[in-house]
Design a protein around this motif. Structure first.
Motif, PDB file in Angstrom:
ATOM      1  N   ARG A 178     -58.180  43.789  37.212  1.00 32.85           N
ATOM      2  CA  ARG A 178     -59.614  43.644  36.973  1.00 32.85           C
ATOM      3  C   ARG A 178     -59.899  42.242  36.449  1.00 32.85           C
ATOM      4  O   ARG A 178     -59.061  41.629  35.790  1.00 32.85           O
ATOM      5  CB  ARG A 178     -60.109  44.675  35.960  1.00 32.85           C
ATOM      6  CG  ARG A 178     -60.026  46.107  36.433  1.00 32.85           C
ATOM      7  CD  ARG A 178     -60.679  47.038  35.433  1.00 32.85           C
ATOM      8  NE  ARG A 178     -60.034  46.981  34.126  1.00 32.85           N
ATOM      9  CZ  ARG A 178     -60.536  47.524  33.027  1.00 32.85           C
ATOM     10  NH1 ARG A 178     -61.703  48.126  33.069  1.00 32.85           N
ATOM     11  NH2 ARG A 178     -59.885  47.457  31.887  1.00 32.85           N
ATOM     12  N   LEU A 179     -61.081  41.775  36.743  1.00 31.52           N
ATOM     13  CA  LEU A 179     -61.500  40.449  36.304  1.00 31.52           C
ATOM     14  C   LEU A 179     -62.871  40.567  35.663  1.00 31.52           C
ATOM     15  O   LEU A 179     -63.802  41.094  36.276  1.00 31.52           O
ATOM     16  CB  LEU A 179     -61.545  39.494  37.497  1.00 31.52           C
ATOM     17  CG  LEU A 179     -61.871  38.024  37.224  1.00 31.52           C
ATOM     18  CD1 LEU A 179     -60.747  37.374  36.439  1.00 31.52           C
ATOM     19  CD2 LEU A 179     -62.086  37.282  38.537  1.00 31.52           C
ATOM     20  N   LEU A 180     -62.993  40.131  34.420  1.00 27.45           N
ATOM     21  CA  LEU A 180     -64.280  40.104  33.730  1.00 27.45           C
ATOM     22  C   LEU A 180     -64.887  38.725  33.945  1.00 27.45           C
ATOM     23  O   LEU A 180     -64.297  37.715  33.552  1.00 27.45           O
ATOM     24  CB  LEU A 180     -64.098  40.371  32.235  1.00 27.45           C
ATOM     25  CG  LEU A 180     -65.362  40.247  31.375  1.00 27.45           C
ATOM     26  CD1 LEU A 180     -66.350  41.348  31.716  1.00 27.45           C
ATOM     27  CD2 LEU A 180     -65.019  40.282  29.899  1.00 27.45           C
ATOM     28  N   VAL A 181     -66.049  38.671  34.571  1.00 29.19           N
ATOM     29  CA  VAL A 181     -66.621  37.389  34.981  1.00 29.19           C
ATOM     30  C   VAL A 181     -67.981  37.166  34.330  1.00 29.19           C
ATOM     31  O   VAL A 181     -68.839  38.053  34.326  1.00 29.19           O
ATOM     32  CB  VAL A 181     -66.770  37.321  36.518  1.00 29.19           C
ATOM     33  CG1 VAL A 181     -67.483  36.046  36.939  1.00 29.19           C
ATOM     34  CG2 VAL A 181     -65.401  37.393  37.178  1.00 29.19           C
ATOM     35  N   THR A 182     -68.148  35.970  33.789  1.00 24.32           N
ATOM     36  CA  THR A 182     -69.444  35.489  33.322  1.00 24.32           C
ATOM     37  C   THR A 182     -69.989  34.538  34.371  1.00 24.32           C
ATOM     38  O   THR A 182     -69.323  33.563  34.731  1.00 24.32           O
ATOM     39  CB  THR A 182     -69.308  34.735  31.987  1.00 24.32           C
ATOM     40  OG1 THR A 182     -68.695  35.589  31.018  1.00 24.32           O
ATOM     41  CG2 THR A 182     -70.663  34.279  31.476  1.00 24.32           C
ATOM     42  N   VAL A 183     -71.173  34.813  34.879  1.00 23.75           N
ATOM     43  CA  VAL A 183     -71.780  33.975  35.913  1.00 23.75           C
ATOM     44  C   VAL A 183     -73.001  33.281  35.321  1.00 23.75           C
ATOM     45  O   VAL A 183     -73.900  33.932  34.782  1.00 23.75           O
ATOM     46  CB  VAL A 183     -72.186  34.804  37.146  1.00 23.75           C
ATOM     47  CG1 VAL A 183     -72.782  33.891  38.223  1.00 23.75           C
ATOM     48  CG2 VAL A 183     -70.988  35.565  37.699  1.00 23.75           C
ATOM     49  N   GLY A 234     -74.058  40.585  27.521  1.00 19.35           N
ATOM     50  CA  GLY A 234     -74.678  41.740  28.162  1.00 19.35           C
ATOM     51  C   GLY A 234     -74.934  41.562  29.645  1.00 19.35           C
ATOM     52  O   GLY A 234     -75.492  42.459  30.290  1.00 19.35           O
ATOM     53  N   THR A 235     -74.536  40.407  30.200  1.00 21.90           N
ATOM     54  CA  THR A 235     -74.796  40.130  31.619  1.00 21.90           C
ATOM     55  C   THR A 235     -73.507  39.658  32.284  1.00 21.90           C
ATOM     56  O   THR A 235     -73.458  38.593  32.894  1.00 21.90           O
ATOM     57  CB  THR A 235     -75.890  39.050  31.775  1.00 21.90           C
ATOM     58  OG1 THR A 235     -76.939  39.297  30.853  1.00 21.90           O
ATOM     59  CG2 THR A 235     -76.479  39.057  33.180  1.00 21.90           C
ATOM     60  N   GLN A 236     -72.456  40.443  32.146  1.00 21.04           N
ATOM     61  CA  GLN A 236     -71.167  40.095  32.732  1.00 21.04           C
ATOM     62  C   GLN A 236     -70.757  41.156  33.749  1.00 21.04           C
ATOM     63  O   GLN A 236     -71.346  42.232  33.807  1.00 21.04           O
ATOM     64  CB  GLN A 236     -70.111  39.937  31.622  1.00 21.04           C
ATOM     65  CG  GLN A 236     -70.402  38.727  30.731  1.00 21.04           C
ATOM     66  CD  GLN A 236     -69.513  38.646  29.502  1.00 21.04           C
ATOM     67  OE1 GLN A 236     -69.152  39.656  28.911  1.00 21.04           O
ATOM     68  NE2 GLN A 236     -69.174  37.432  29.101  1.00 21.04           N
ATOM     69  N   TYR A 237     -69.746  40.839  34.538  1.00 18.72           N
ATOM     70  CA  TYR A 237     -69.353  41.694  35.653  1.00 18.72           C
ATOM     71  C   TYR A 237     -67.864  42.026  35.584  1.00 18.72           C
ATOM     72  O   TYR A 237     -67.056  41.201  35.156  1.00 18.72           O
ATOM     73  CB  TYR A 237     -69.629  40.996  36.992  1.00 18.72           C
ATOM     74  CG  TYR A 237     -71.076  40.638  37.207  1.00 18.72           C
ATOM     75  CD1 TYR A 237     -71.938  41.508  37.872  1.00 18.72           C
ATOM     76  CD2 TYR A 237     -71.592  39.429  36.744  1.00 18.72           C
ATOM     77  CE1 TYR A 237     -73.271  41.181  38.067  1.00 18.72           C
ATOM     78  CE2 TYR A 237     -72.921  39.093  36.934  1.00 18.72           C
ATOM     79  CZ  TYR A 237     -73.758  39.971  37.593  1.00 18.72           C
ATOM     80  OH  TYR A 237     -75.077  39.644  37.777  1.00 18.72           O
ATOM     81  N   ILE A 238     -67.540  43.231  36.039  1.00 17.24           N
ATOM     82  CA  ILE A 238     -66.148  43.629  36.234  1.00 17.24           C
ATOM     83  C   ILE A 238     -65.863  43.621  37.731  1.00 17.24           C
ATOM     84  O   ILE A 238     -66.518  44.321  38.504  1.00 17.24           O
ATOM     85  CB  ILE A 238     -65.864  45.035  35.672  1.00 17.24           C
ATOM     86  CG1 ILE A 238     -66.068  45.061  34.161  1.00 17.24           C
ATOM     87  CG2 ILE A 238     -64.439  45.467  36.029  1.00 17.24           C
ATOM     88  CD1 ILE A 238     -65.041  44.279  33.390  1.00 17.24           C
ATOM     89  N   LEU A 239     -64.898  42.810  38.135  1.00 15.98           N
ATOM     90  CA  LEU A 239     -64.464  42.755  39.526  1.00 15.98           C
ATOM     91  C   LEU A 239     -63.138  43.502  39.635  1.00 15.98           C
ATOM     92  O   LEU A 239     -62.218  43.252  38.845  1.00 15.98           O
ATOM     93  CB  LEU A 239     -64.278  41.308  39.990  1.00 15.98           C
ATOM     94  CG  LEU A 239     -65.530  40.514  40.394  1.00 15.98           C
ATOM     95  CD1 LEU A 239     -66.545  40.442  39.270  1.00 15.98           C
ATOM     96  CD2 LEU A 239     -65.140  39.106  40.844  1.00 15.98           C
ATOM     97  N   SER A 240     -63.046  44.413  40.575  1.00 15.75           N
ATOM     98  CA  SER A 240     -61.805  45.163  40.783  1.00 15.75           C
ATOM     99  C   SER A 240     -61.241  44.842  42.161  1.00 15.75           C
ATOM    100  O   SER A 240     -61.970  44.455  43.080  1.00 15.75           O
ATOM    101  CB  SER A 240     -62.049  46.671  40.645  1.00 15.75           C
ATOM    102  OG  SER A 240     -63.063  47.101  41.530  1.00 15.75           O
ATOM    103  N   PHE A 241     -59.924  44.997  42.278  1.00 12.10           N
ATOM    104  CA  PHE A 241     -59.234  44.587  43.500  1.00 12.10           C
ATOM    105  C   PHE A 241     -58.425  45.742  44.059  1.00 12.10           C
ATOM    106  O   PHE A 241     -57.901  46.577  43.326  1.00 12.10           O
ATOM    107  CB  PHE A 241     -58.316  43.395  43.205  1.00 12.10           C
ATOM    108  CG  PHE A 241     -59.058  42.212  42.636  1.00 12.10           C
ATOM    109  CD1 PHE A 241     -59.585  41.243  43.463  1.00 12.10           C
ATOM    110  CD2 PHE A 241     -59.251  42.091  41.266  1.00 12.10           C
ATOM    111  CE1 PHE A 241     -60.283  40.174  42.940  1.00 12.10           C
ATOM    112  CE2 PHE A 241     -59.948  41.025  40.735  1.00 12.10           C
ATOM    113  CZ  PHE A 241     -60.466  40.061  41.578  1.00 12.10           C
TER     114      PHE A 241
END
Length: 243
Positions: free
Chosen positions: A39-44, A235-242
């Protein structure tokens, strides 16, 4: 100093949105492995530095060592966080600090927990203590928030050995890369705010290495706005799963 490894969390990252698309570039040297992360926690962020909400899977491309990864899904990260706030040498009044903390807490959801931690000894040891504390709680969204910076006794110009100089702000000392690795291994984001007008390169490097950000503000009156911005980013971050 190192903390125990917990592989149950995500790898953090920060990136910019350009023309509606987000490219997350990873390298084996930054992740510590050539394997695809779970998993990747991403701040955009947009070009102004504001967090970007509402992105979908089709708007993300993730590459590891220039090889595009098979992205299985994208979802907003949970907004419930456990935060350890470390206070050390922040040059603001109690009223300004209380107001800023209230602003930060209000930017989080109602189930989030914010604990204050004092520094008793070296600051890097206090950060390790916070890492161990958050890891022991198995916090779903662990965050360390540094309020202030390190300090040291300035040499006194007086000849007496009984006279000590005043404390002055200084950068974080110790094994910065080791601290950043421990934070990443535990999936802990590191943010900070300081009013000190001295170079804080190591604090900024630590925050960048852990997927967070360290802010140096020009005046104490900017503290509340900066804390609110940190809360909104969290509060505005994303979890990317592979797959």
């Amino acid at each position: 100093m190192t903390a125990p490894i917990n592989t149950g969390h995500w790898l953090p990252g920060r990136c910019l949105a350009a023309a509606g698309f987000v490219v997350v570039a990873l390298s084996s040297s930054s992740t510590g492995s050539a394997q695809t992360p779970t998993r990747l926690l991403v701040t955009v962020l947009d070009e102004t530095g504001a967090p970007v909400a509402g992105l979908t899977r089709d708007e993300f491309t993730v590459r590891l060592d220039d090889v595009e990864l098979d992205l299985a899904g994208v979802e907003p990260a949970t907004t419930t966080m456990q935060v350890v706030a470390i206070f050390e040498g922040l040059a603001v009044t109690q009223q300004q600090l209380t107001s800023a903390l209230s602003q930060f807490i209000e930017s989080l959801d109602d189930a989030s927990i914010v604990d204050m931690q004092s520094v008793d000894g070296e600051l890097d040891a206090a950060i390790i203590e916070a890492i161990v504390d958050l890891s022991a709680r198995a916090a779903p969204r662990p965050v360390i928030l540094m309020l202030g910076q390190a300090s040291e006794i300035a040499p006194s110009s007086l000849p007496s050995s009984q006279v000590r100089g005043r404390r002055r702000a200084t950068d974080l000392d110790g094994d910065i890369d080791g601290l950043a690795t421990s934070l990443r291994e535990h999936g802990i984001l590191f943010y900070g705010v300081s009013t000190a007008q001295v170079p804080l390169t190591n604090f900024k490097r630590l925050a960048a290495g852990a997927g967070g950000n360290f802010h140096t503000i020009a005046a104490p009156r900017d503290l509340s706005g900066t804390m609110d911005a940190i809360g909104r980013e969290l509060g505005t971050q994303y979890i990317l799963s592979f797959s």
